[in-house]
Design an enzyme around this catalytic site. Structure first.
Site, PDB file in Angstrom:
ATOM      1  N   ALA A   9       0.843  -1.380  -0.022  1.00 17.84           N
ATOM      2  CA  ALA A   9       0.031  -0.175  -0.038  1.00 17.84           C
ATOM      3  C   ALA A   9       0.789   1.245   0.092  1.00 17.84           C
ATOM      4  CB  ALA A   9      -0.932   0.022   1.080  1.00 17.84           C
ATOM      5  N   GLY A  10       2.198   0.974  -0.181  1.00 16.90           N
ATOM      6  CA  GLY A  10       2.991   2.203  -0.029  1.00 16.90           C
ATOM      7  C   GLY A  10       3.323   2.929  -1.531  1.00 16.90           C
ATOM      8  N   ILE A  12       6.126   2.774  -3.771  1.00 12.12           N
ATOM      9  CA  ILE A  12       6.526   1.913  -4.721  1.00 12.12           C
ATOM     10  C   ILE A  12       5.841   0.546  -4.863  1.00 12.12           C
ATOM     11  CG2 ILE A  12       8.818   0.729  -5.638  1.00 12.12           C
ATOM     12  CD1 ILE A  12      10.198   2.927  -4.178  1.00 12.12           C
ATOM     13  N   ASP A  33       0.106  -5.420   4.480  1.00 14.50           N
ATOM     14  CA  ASP A  33       0.562  -4.260   4.894  1.00 14.50           C
ATOM     15  C   ASP A  33      -0.082  -3.613   6.085  1.00 14.50           C
ATOM     16  OD1 ASP A  33       0.788  -1.286   4.695  1.00 14.50           O
ATOM     17  OD2 ASP A  33       1.578  -1.305   2.790  1.00 14.50           O
ATOM     18  N   LYS A  34       0.661  -3.244   7.034  1.00 11.90           N
ATOM     19  CA  LYS A  34       0.026  -2.763   8.525  1.00 11.90           C
ATOM     20  C   LYS A  34      -0.549  -1.363   8.420  1.00 11.90           C
ATOM     21  CE  LYS A  34       4.218  -0.470  10.455  1.00 11.90           C
ATOM     22  NZ  LYS A  34       5.234  -0.563  11.514  1.00 11.90           N
ATOM     23  N   ASP A  59       1.141  -6.967  10.142  1.00 14.03           N
ATOM     24  CA  ASP A  59       2.690  -6.397  10.350  1.00 14.03           C
ATOM     25  C   ASP A  59       3.574  -7.515   9.734  1.00 14.03           C
ATOM     26  OD1 ASP A  59       5.181  -5.533  11.471  1.00 14.03           O
ATOM     27  OD2 ASP A  59       3.948  -4.259  12.825  1.00 14.03           O
ATOM     28  N   THR A 124      17.916   0.012  -0.743  1.00 19.02           N
ATOM     29  CA  THR A 124      18.183   1.160  -0.993  1.00 19.02           C
ATOM     30  C   THR A 124      19.636   1.650  -1.376  1.00 19.02           C
ATOM     31  OG1 THR A 124      17.982   3.647  -0.256  1.00 19.02           O
ATOM     32  CG2 THR A 124      18.130   1.755   1.507  1.00 19.02           C
ATOM     33  N   ASP A 125      19.747   2.650  -2.002  1.00 16.99           N
ATOM     34  CA  ASP A 125      21.030   3.003  -2.344  1.00 16.99           C
ATOM     35  C   ASP A 125      21.800   3.549  -1.074  1.00 16.99           C
ATOM     36  OD1 ASP A 125      19.545   5.285  -2.468  1.00 16.99           O
ATOM     37  OD2 ASP A 125      20.522   6.277  -4.265  1.00 16.99           O
ATOM     38  N   GLU A 126      20.990   4.154  -0.251  1.00 16.99           N
ATOM     39  CA  GLU A 126      21.491   4.730   1.095  1.00 16.99           C
ATOM     40  C   GLU A 126      22.479   3.934   1.769  1.00 16.99           C
ATOM     41  OE1 GLU A 126      19.194   7.664   3.098  1.00 16.99           O
ATOM     42  OE2 GLU A 126      17.405   7.783   1.239  1.00 16.99           O
ATOM     43  N   TYR A 148      17.912   5.274   9.386  1.00 20.97           N
ATOM     44  CA  TYR A 148      17.271   4.695   8.439  1.00 20.97           C
ATOM     45  C   TYR A 148      18.292   3.713   7.511  1.00 20.97           C
ATOM     46  CZ  TYR A 148      15.513   3.900   3.734  1.00 20.97           C
ATOM     47  OH  TYR A 148      15.406   3.258   2.395  1.00 20.97           O
ATOM     48  N   LYS A 152      18.370  -0.612   6.953  1.00 22.92           N
ATOM     49  CA  LYS A 152      18.233  -1.116   5.800  1.00 22.92           C
ATOM     50  C   LYS A 152      19.448  -2.124   5.528  1.00 22.92           C
ATOM     51  CE  LYS A 152      15.493  -0.958   3.002  1.00 22.92           C
ATOM     52  NZ  LYS A 152      14.216  -1.907   2.950  1.00 22.92           N
ATOM     53  N   PRO A 203      10.544  24.416   1.037  1.00 19.85           N
ATOM     54  CA  PRO A 203      11.904  24.347   2.013  1.00 19.85           C
ATOM     55  C   PRO A 203      12.878  23.341   1.292  1.00 19.85           C
ATOM     56  CG  PRO A 203      10.146  23.027   2.973  1.00 19.85           C
ATOM     57  CD  PRO A 203       9.495  23.990   1.484  1.00 19.85           C
ATOM     58  N   GLY A 273      24.090  14.779   9.216  1.00 16.40           N
ATOM     59  CA  GLY A 273      24.480  13.412   8.232  1.00 16.40           C
ATOM     60  C   GLY A 273      23.972  13.341   6.956  1.00 16.40           C
TER      61      GLY A 273
END
Length: 333
Positions: A9-10, A12, A33-34, A59, A124-126, A148, A152, A203, A273
Site C-alpha cells: 500500500a506504499g 513503490i 501491509d500494516k 505487520d 536502497t542506495d543509501e 534509516y 536497511k 523548503p 548526516g
C-alpha cells in the site's frame, strides 16, 4: 504465479502491484501491509475489486501471520519498510522494528515453512553512504549515514546470511531515488508540487546541492520484475537511471513546469548526516537481466507534475501540518 507483496500500500509497492496485474493476467497478488505511516489504500483504489488481488492488514513482524502466507505463495517481494530519513533521526526504534525484525521474521518464515519460495528484498542506495566521484557497485562496502540507512543495511545482511546458510532463493535490489504517482506528499517532489500549487514556500535543506540519481517509479518496478523472474539467488542488483540532479535543480524544474516563480524557494537548516551525493552503477542488471530505464527525467517529471495537479482527490486528505508547515528535522514525531 501467486505473489505475496509486503508493504504494497506504499508508493513503490502499489505501483508494482498495479504493473504486475496489468501485465500478467494469470498472476495473483496478496498485499500484506500494516497501513502505517506512508501507506494508503487509495493508492490501489482502481484495482481493489480485482479478483486476483487480496489485501490483508498485518505487520511483517507477526511471525504466525507471515508464515501462513509464506506457505501459499510462489514468491515474495518485500517492500515493507520505514523509509523517511528525517523520521529515523527522531524515532529510530520504529525503523529497527520494521527494517530489521520484520526482515528477520520473513526469512524465518521462509526457512521454516517454505524454503523453495522466491524472495526479492527491496533495499536502497543509501546503504552505501555518499560518494563524491564515481558510482557504487554491488560489492562495495556499506557505510550508512542515518538510522534509516543503517537499519536497511542490517536487513540486507540478514538476507545474505540466511540465503547462504539456509540456501534460500533470495535476491536484493538497491535503487536510487524514485518519483512518480502516489508518492507520499512529504517527499521532495510531491511536496514541491503541492506547495507550489498553493503558492507556499518550498523548503530545501542547506544549499540544495545534494545530488540524487532519480528514476521514474515504473522503471524501478520493471527492474524488480526482472529480478523476480530472472535474478540469481544471493545476488544484489543496483538499479539506477543515470539522471543525477541536485535538489535545487529538481525544484527549479518543477516550478518552471508549473509556471511558478523561483522566489518560492526557501533554504532551511540542513539535517545531520545529510549525504551529499548518491550514485549507483547498474551495469550488472543491464548486462545480466537486459533491463534498461525507459523514461527520461524530463519526461517523467512532466508526467508526475501533471498527475499531482490532476489528482487532488488523492493527496488532499494526506496534506497535514507536516506538509503545510514543515519544521526542521528536529520535530519529534
Amino acid at each position: 504465479m501467486r505473489l505475496l507483496i509486503t508493504g504494497g500500500a506504499g508508493f513503490i509497492g502499489s505501483n508494482f502491484i498495479r504493473y504486475i496485474l496489468e501485465k500478467h493476467e494469470d498472476w495473483e497478488v496478496i498485499n500484506l501491509d500494516k497501513l502505517g505511516y506512508g501507506s494508503n489504500l487509495a493508492n490501489l483504489k482502481d484495482i481493489e475489486d480485482d479478483p486476483r488481488y487480496t489485501f490483508v492488514k498485518g505487520d511483517i513482524t507477526d511471525f504466525e501471520l507471515v508464515k501462513e502466507f509464506v506457505k501459499k505463495v510462489d514468491a515474495i517481494v518485500n517492500f515493507a519498510a520505514e523509509s523517511h530519513v528525517d523520521r529515523s533521526i527522531s524515532s529510530p526504534e520504529h525503523f529497527l522494528n520494521s527494517n530489521v525484525i520484520g526482515v528477520y521474521t520473513i526469512l524465518e518464515a521462509i526457512r521454516k515453512e517454505n524454503p523453495e519460495v522466491r524472495l526479492v528484498h527491496i533495499s536502497t542506495d543509501e546503504v552505501y553512504g555518499d560518494i563524491m566521484k564515481g558510482s557504487f557497485r554491488e560489492d562495495d562496502a556499506l557505510r550508512p549515514s542515518s538510522p534509516y540507512s543503517a537499519s536497511k543495511a542490517a536487513g540486507d545482511m540478514l538476507v545474505l546470511g540466511w540465503a547462504r546458510t539456509y540456501d534460500l532463493k533470495a535476491s536484493i535490489t538497491r535503487c536510487t531515488n524514485n518519483y512518480g504517482p502516489y508518492q507520499f506528499p512529504e517527499k521532495l517532489i510531491p511536496k514541491t508540487i503541492i506547495r507550489g500549487s498553493m503558492g507556499l514556500k518550498i523548503p530545501i535543506y542547506g544549499s540544495g546541492q545534494n545530488i540524487r540519481d532519480w528514476i521514474y517509479v515504473e522503471d524501478h518496478v520493471r527492474a524488480v520484475e526482472a529480478v523476480l523472474l530472472k535474478g540469481e539467488p544471493r545476488e544484489i542488483y543496483n538499479i539506477s537511471a543515470g539522471e543525477e540532479k541536485t535538489n535545487l535543480e529538481v525544484v527549479k524544474m518543477i516550478l518552471k513546469l508549473m509556471g511558478k516563480d523561483e522566489e518560492l524557494i526557501e533554504f532551511v537548516e540542513d539535517r545531520p548526516g545529510h549525504d551529499l551525493r548518491y550514485s549507483l552503477d547498474s551495469w550488472k542488471i543491464t548486462r545480466d537481466l537486459k533491463w534498461r530505464p525507459k523514461v527520461s527525467f524530463e519526461e517523467g517529471i512532466k508526467k508526475t507534475v501533471e498527475w499531482y495537479l490532476n489528482n487532488e482527490w488523492w493527496w488532499r486528505p494526506l496534506v497535514d501540518e507536516r506538509i503545510l508547515h514543515p519544521t526542521p528535522w528536529k520535530l519529534r514525531w
